[in-house]
Structure formats: C-alpha cells, structure tokens
Design a protein around this motif. Structure first.
Motif, short mmCIF file in Angstrom:
data_model
loop_
_atom_site.label_atom_id
_atom_site.label_comp_id
_atom_site.label_asym_id
_atom_site.label_seq_id
_atom_site.Cartn_x
_atom_site.Cartn_y
_atom_site.Cartn_z
N GLU A 21 72.26 -10.34 -28.31
CA GLU A 21 72.88 -9.05 -27.99
C GLU A 21 71.91 -8.17 -27.19
O GLU A 21 72.28 -7.57 -26.18
N ARG A 54 81.24 -7.45 -29.40
CA ARG A 54 79.86 -6.95 -29.46
C ARG A 54 79.07 -7.30 -28.20
O ARG A 54 78.30 -6.48 -27.70
N LEU A 55 79.27 -8.52 -27.67
CA LEU A 55 78.56 -8.88 -26.44
C LEU A 55 79.08 -8.10 -25.25
O LEU A 55 78.30 -7.69 -24.37
N ALA A 58 77.55 -4.72 -25.44
CA ALA A 58 76.14 -4.77 -25.04
C ALA A 58 76.00 -4.86 -23.53
O ALA A 58 75.08 -4.30 -22.95
#
Length: 60
Positions: A21, A54-55, A58
């Motif tokens: 991440e 989440r990626l 990020a």
C-alpha cells in the motif's frame, strides 16, 4: 499506466500488504502516473477483503 503485477515483480522484498500500500502511494506520487491497473491479487497473508479499494485509495 501503473500495473500492480509489475510493481510486485519489481519489488520482491515486500513482506505484507501495508508495505505494498505504501509503495503504491509512493510510486504514484513520484512518477505522476495517471492510471492504475489492478491485474492481479496480492498473495500476502494479511491482504484484506477490501484490498482493491485500499490500493486505489493509495494510488489516488
């Protein structure tokens, strides 16, 4: 375009999802990539269910 598979191949030293991440975030800022393709699922034991979200967060 940043491909997740390429990042994983180029950085075999990654030990967990949080390191990935951080790498995605750092790489996106350093290279100013505009697009991110999630073409593989990370195989870390701690990969969460919402790993794609989440990626993407990020990256952007």
């Amino acid at each position: 375009m940043l491909h997740l598979s390429e990042l994983l191949i180029q950085h075999p030293e990654l030990n967990n999802f949080s390191e990935l991440e951080q790498l995605v975030s750092t790489h996106a800022k350093a290279t100013r990539e505009r697009f991110f393709r999630i073409d593989v699922k990370p195989s870390f034991p701690d990969t969460p269910e919402n790993w794609e979200d989440r990626l993407e967060a990020a990256f952007y």
